[in-house]
Design an enzyme around this catalytic site. Structure first.
Site, PDB file in Angstrom:
ATOM      1  CB  VAL A 717      20.887  56.014  26.413  1.00 31.15           C
ATOM      2  CG1 VAL A 717      19.593  55.859  25.624  1.00 31.15           C
ATOM      3  CG2 VAL A 717      22.088  55.930  25.491  1.00 31.15           C
ATOM      4  CB  CYS A 718      17.627  60.074  29.202  1.00 31.03           C
ATOM      5  SG  CYS A 718      16.411  60.381  30.463  1.00 31.03           S
ATOM      6  CG  LEU A 719      14.143  54.817  26.261  1.00 28.98           C
ATOM      7  CD1 LEU A 719      13.622  55.909  25.344  1.00 28.98           C
ATOM      8  CD2 LEU A 719      14.743  53.690  25.428  1.00 28.98           C
TER       9      LEU A 719
END
Length: 879
Positions: A717-719
């Site tokens: 999950v890229c955040l």
């Protein structure tokens, strides 16, 4: 605008017109009049140039095929040494400068830090004969090698009379088949490498203001350009030596270096004396110099192969615009593709995926005509086609191993075998044992390295260094001039470099939180958190839970009865007393009916925040660690639990674990008005030992599908909020203000949004543009199809402890979900509510594409059968 005289100016667009556009072979383009329509592939480029000669005459529309570059080696050219092929990254030149008084010096390895153009109008970065130069620093000429005369301060400007290549800085890209030799040195002498000028596109890249030379034996302005040396390689931009008699026999002889300047009477006398000496000594030769001509206008004509299979020949480059952004569903003719497949959709897997060639594409309806190859069981079998059919572009993927483009530099993996009829066109055959490395014995044999000229019905047309042109199969060559990293994003692991990630959170999205800068801290990885088991969880937590569960029994102990009971930690007791175990919940409900056949219940009847046992299927279940400050960590976790219990929205559900306080599991329901509507998305969270100084680690249960730029197939999950992408201020994790609720709400609102296409890094600048909105519509269609496949995957593999919630959700929402799918099949765009589509609206309504409907029509019966199986009987009509 930067003009060709070096001046910069800001002008109104209405005051300028496009005179030419630089395009490369293999580049994707669209028509200026229809930039959102189909695109095409540039097959070839022909450049026509106007040339200004030294006498002021202008030659019109000279083909670039009749011109050659000023320097024999240019940046981007390809060279070979042994069985290695490399690309020239830098050319170092020795420049000989002639002064007005006849003095001459050589500046070694000249560049723009040593010699600069004397005229402001000069902006070409290449040195050429006849160019006026001056030193960037006074010490340049002082330290140069003086061939005639010596240094004087008055000699501060001269004319270039010779340019020699001193050395090449080469990036070695690959080695041919055969014995692997050590990688050559980065810096190479020109005599040690073989030049491949016909692989270069430099002739297509000449700009206004550049200088060029006529090709050998080409008449330009009444002059015949001298022939090149016998080996086909020049060692300088000057022509080869020619006798004085040959020079004088020409109607307009080539200019000698003495005639580069208007000389003084004394200089003319010396020159005459030297010429007389030359005549008396026949053995002495004069070196004629070629003065380059200047490009004053360019016009590029290109051949284009369009997506629908049609071709356009010699159309102006100004009538085309480059296609800068592509979706995974964008294809062009002769692309190798495979059937799309992933764990989530392999319910009737054949065990392999078909490989095919795209023949035509309907860009509007997003369908492709594909010719499928027969399945081969051994490398020796010939490739044959077995079928041709129309498929959705969302149902195919570009073959990661067979990505070939016109202009690619390739290495041969198969030997050359001519056809029986001995025609000039040859077809490559599979590699025969013992043939490897034959070319390595002959350093002049360049039949092992080539450049792709075109693609035709599954074969690749290659021009080899030897000059031969043959057809090869996709297995017969290897592309070396390509950055292979990142070709397969799904192969990256949890610790991928941030460069592979996308940013979602913007600076305005989290304005409710403080924007206090956070020290640069990296999230804890699995490797960093390996250690002993969470000792306080296993030793004290299980004891505390059992103690708390037995508090009622403790109250009925007879007064005065003494028991040696260790008092539990006060804070942990307070945390657990406020939350009941599953057994207590069942006791309070006073019912034994918990079967899956229970009636449909709205999701509001499920607790948004609940406690469960058994974290065995949790993604981070095997992560073991020790908390350095247990009490501080427990206090913060308790605060997080309180926030989740009070403030979770109705469409987010979170589970905590009795025996693993460091683990959480969350389910997020997709919001209405997005391509994720009514979808069910599961995330596993892990709170590291240093939490909250570092953000939680989050894993997405993807089922092998990539349905969002921020959510990877491998679960990453890229955040910015998770520090898995760069950010600033409130975009990043702040130990004092950030929390788990913020993470979950950000994923639901900012990641699973209405237009996820613009989540791609750098794609936000397309917002509101025609190209961006067109790509966004296609991305939404594909995203919804992947969301449907994710539903099927989860129903077949329900995440532990969310089984009943998942089934109840689709028993309750299944019919509405399928009804909306029916509207999509009728043309309603993805994410649009049927009630919002006014028939009387004057605006043209977008419609879902035929390619999208083709796949959805196959998915709806599968979804209906899955919903009926869990009790949504009203969905039978969709089966």
């Amino acid at each position: 605008i930067v003009w060709n005289d070096g001046e910069e100016e800001t002008v109104d667009l209405s005051e300028v017109r496009l005179v030419d556009r630089v395009l490369d072979r293999g580049e994707l383009v669209a028509l200026v009049g229809d930039p959102l329509g189909q695109f095409g592939v540039v097959q070839s480029v022909e450049l026509l140039a106007d040339l200004r000669l030294r006498n002021g005459e202008v030659m019109k529309s000279v083909s670039s095929s009749k011109l050659r570059q000023v320097c024999p080696f240019m940046q981007g050219d390809y060279v070979v040494r042994g069985n290695w092929i490399g690309r020239v990254d830098e050319v170092e030149e020795n420049v000989t400068v002639l002064f007005e008084d006849g003095a001459k010096c050589k500046v070694f390895r000249a560049d723009n830090y040593t010699l600069v153009p004397a005229e402001a109008a000069e902006w070409s970065c290449d040195y050429y004969v006849g160019m006026r130069v001056r030193p960037a620093k006074s010490v340049v000429f002082k330290t140069a090698r003086w061939l005639r005369g010596g240094w004087k301060s008055s000699r501060d400007e001269g004319t270039v009379c010779r340019v020699d290549v001193a050395a090449l800085l080469v990036y070695w890209m690959g080695v041919g088949v055969g014995p692997v030799t050590p990688t050559p040195a980065d810096y190479q002498d020109v005599k040690d490498v073989i030049h491949l000028p016909h692989f270069s596109h430099s002739r297509e890249h000449w700009r206004i203001g550049d200088y060029t030379l006529p090709l050998k034996d080409v008449t330009v302005g009444g002059e015949v350009a001298p022939k090149e040396s016998n080996d086909g390689r020049e060692v300088s931009s000057t022509a080869v030596s020619t006798s004085s008699d040959a020079v004088s026999s020409n109607p307009e002889p080539s200019l000698a270096e003495e005639a580069l300047h208007e000389s003084s009477p004394l200089q003319r006398k010396r020159s005459l004396s030297r010429r007389c000496t030359v005549r008396r000594k026949a053995k002495r030769k004069l070196v004629p110099l070629e003065i380059p001509v200047r490009v004053t206008r360019t016009e590029r004509l290109v051949d284009v192969l369009w997506q629908d299979g049609s071709k356009s020949a010699r159309i102006p480059a100004t009538s085309l615009v480059p296609v800068l952004y592509l979706n995974d569903s964008d294809f062009w003719p002769e692309t190798y593709v495979i059937e799309r497949g992933a764990e989530a959709e392999m319910d009737d897997d054949k065990g392999y995926r078909r490989v095919g060639i795209v023949k035509t594409i309907d860009a509007t309806q997003r369908t492709a005509r594909v010719k499928w190859f027969k399945r081969v069981t051994s490398p020796d079998e010939a490739c044959e086609f077995e079928a041709e059919e129309t498929v959705s572009v969302y149902d195919i993927l570009e073959h990661v191993d067979y990505r070939y483009n016109i202009g690619d530099i390739v290495i041969r993996l198969t030997p050359q075998v001519p056809k029986a009829d001995d025609s000039t066109e040859k077809v490559e055959q599979p590699q025969a044992p013992g043939d490897e490395g034959k070319h390595a014995n002959d350093p002049t044999d360049l039949s092992w390295v080539g450049s792709i000229l075109g693609l035709e019905d599954g074969y690749i047309m290659v021009e080899w260094g030897s000059g031969d042109v043959t057809k090869v199969g996709p297995h017969g060559i290897f592309v070396v001039d390509r950055n292979e990293s990142g070709d397969d994003e799904s192969s990256s692991d949890d610790d991928d470099d941030d460069a592979d990630s996308w940013e979602t959170v913007d600076s305005n999205s989290l304005s409710d939180f403080e924007s206090t800068p956070v020290p640069a801290e990296q999230p804890v990885t699995r490797e960093e958190t390996q250690g002993g088991l969470l000792t306080f969880v296993l030793s004290s937590m299980s004891r505390l839970i059992s103690t708390i569960m037995g508090l009622r029994a403790k109250k009925v102990v007879a007064v005065g009865e003494q028991e040696d009971i260790e008092e539990p930690d006060e804070l942990v007791c307070e945390m657990l007393l406020a939350r009941k175990s599953p057994a207590d919940r069942h006791f309070d409900q006073n019912t034994n009916d918990h079967s899956t056949e229970c009636s449909v219940r709205p999701l509001t009847e499920f607790k948004s925040f609940d406690m469960v046992k058994d974290a065995s299927d949790h993604h981070f279940a095997d992560v073991k660690n020790e908390v350095p400050n247990q009490r501080k960590w427990l206090k913060r976790v308790n605060q997080e639990w309180d926030i989740l219990q009070k403030d979770l929205p109705d469409t987010i559900f979170v589970l905590m674990y009795e025996d693993r306080m460091d683990l959480l599991r969350a389910a997020i329901v997709g919001a209405t008005g997005t391509p994720y509507h009514d979808g069910f998305f599961v995330f596993d969270l892990y709170l590291p030992p240093d939490y909250p100084n570092v953000p939680p680690m989050v894993h997405y249960h993807s089922g092998g599908l990539r349905m969002n730029p921020n959510l990877y197939e491998n679960g990453k999950v890229c955040l910015s909020l998770l520090n898995t992408w760069s950010g600033r201020g409130s975009e990043l994790w702040n130990p004092g203000t950030s929390n788990i609720l913020q993470v979950l709400v950000s994923i639901q609102g900012l990641v699973l949004n209405a237009k996820p296409y613009f989540n791609e890094a750098g794609y936000d600048n397309q917002t509101g543009t025609g190209e961006g909105e067109k790509n966004s519509i296609a991305y939404n269609e594909n995203t919804f199809l992947l969301s449907c496949k994710t539903i099927l995957y989860l129903l077949r593999n329900p995440p532990m402890h969310f089984e009943e919630l998942l089934k109840s959700h689709f028993r309750y929402r299944g019919f509405k979900f399928l009804s909306l799918c029916r509207a999509y099949l009728g043309g309603l765009p993805v994410g649009r509510n049927p009630a919002d589509s006014s028939e009387g609206s004057p605006e043209k309504q977008e419609e879902s594409s035929a390619g999208f409907q083709l796949i959805l029509r196959k998915l709806v019966p599968k979804l209906a059968a899955a919903f009926v199986k869990i009790g949504a009987t009203e969905c039978r009509e969709f089966e």
